[in-house]
Write a protein that holds these residues in place. Structure first.
Motif, short mmCIF file in Angstrom:
data_model
loop_
_atom_site.label_atom_id
_atom_site.label_comp_id
_atom_site.label_asym_id
_atom_site.label_seq_id
_atom_site.Cartn_x
_atom_site.Cartn_y
_atom_site.Cartn_z
N ASP A 51 0.79 -1.23 0.00
CA ASP A 51 0.00 0.00 0.00
C ASP A 51 0.82 1.28 0.00
O ASP A 51 0.28 2.36 -0.21
CB ASP A 51 -0.99 0.01 1.17
N ALA A 64 1.59 -0.72 -6.52
CA ALA A 64 0.54 -0.26 -5.60
C ALA A 64 -0.57 -1.30 -5.49
O ALA A 64 -1.12 -1.74 -6.49
CB ALA A 64 -0.04 1.07 -6.09
N ARG A 67 -5.01 2.28 -4.35
CA ARG A 67 -4.82 3.69 -4.71
C ARG A 67 -6.15 4.39 -4.50
O ARG A 67 -7.20 3.87 -4.89
CB ARG A 67 -4.43 3.85 -6.18
#
Length: 139
Positions: A51, A64, A67
């Protein structure tokens, strides 16, 4: 004949795995992963699906896992794009305490079963009580 007493089922894996295999995630702490990766004859490129980029160890790439404003479909699409861009890289999935788990449309197991490369599931504590077999490099 019907069995009356419950089966003695254990959710933990009884045997470790000597090497991560494509589509077969293994469970490991970050320290264990670092130690075992150093023992390999080669240095695979590793990307951490997490994260926040600050969670990545030195030398590891970042993907990621969440998001703001991006739906799970977008997160999965980014993972697909990464797979095309880095066909030889290993994926590490950050499942440590305090980390937001990857935002995916389907179950994480289903997503990981389609990655087709070695996968390390990074946990906070001992990796012998998780949903995936522990990675223990042979001596």
């Amino acid at each position: 004949m019907r069995r009356r007493d419950p089966l003695d089922l254990d959710r933990t894996w009884r045997h470790s795995v000597p090497m991560p295999m494509p589509n077969r995630p293994v469970c490991v702490t970050l320290d264990e992963a670092t130690e075992q990766l150093q023992r390999l004859g080669t240095n695979p490129r590793i990307f951490l699906w997490t994260d926040a980029e600050r969670r990545c160890p030195p030398g590891w790439g970042f993907i990621a896992s969440v998001r703001q404003g991006i739906p799970p479909e977008g997160i999965e699409a980014e993972l697909q794009a990464w797979m095309g861009q880095y066909p030889e890289a290993w994926l590490a999935v950050d499942m440590r305490d305090g980390v937001i788990t990857p935002s995916t449309l389907s179950s994480l197991d289903e997503v990981l079963s389609k990655v087709n490369r070695p996968i390390l599931v990074i946990v906070s504590h001992s990796s012998d009580n998780e949903n995936w077999p522990q990675w223990v490099f042979p001596e």
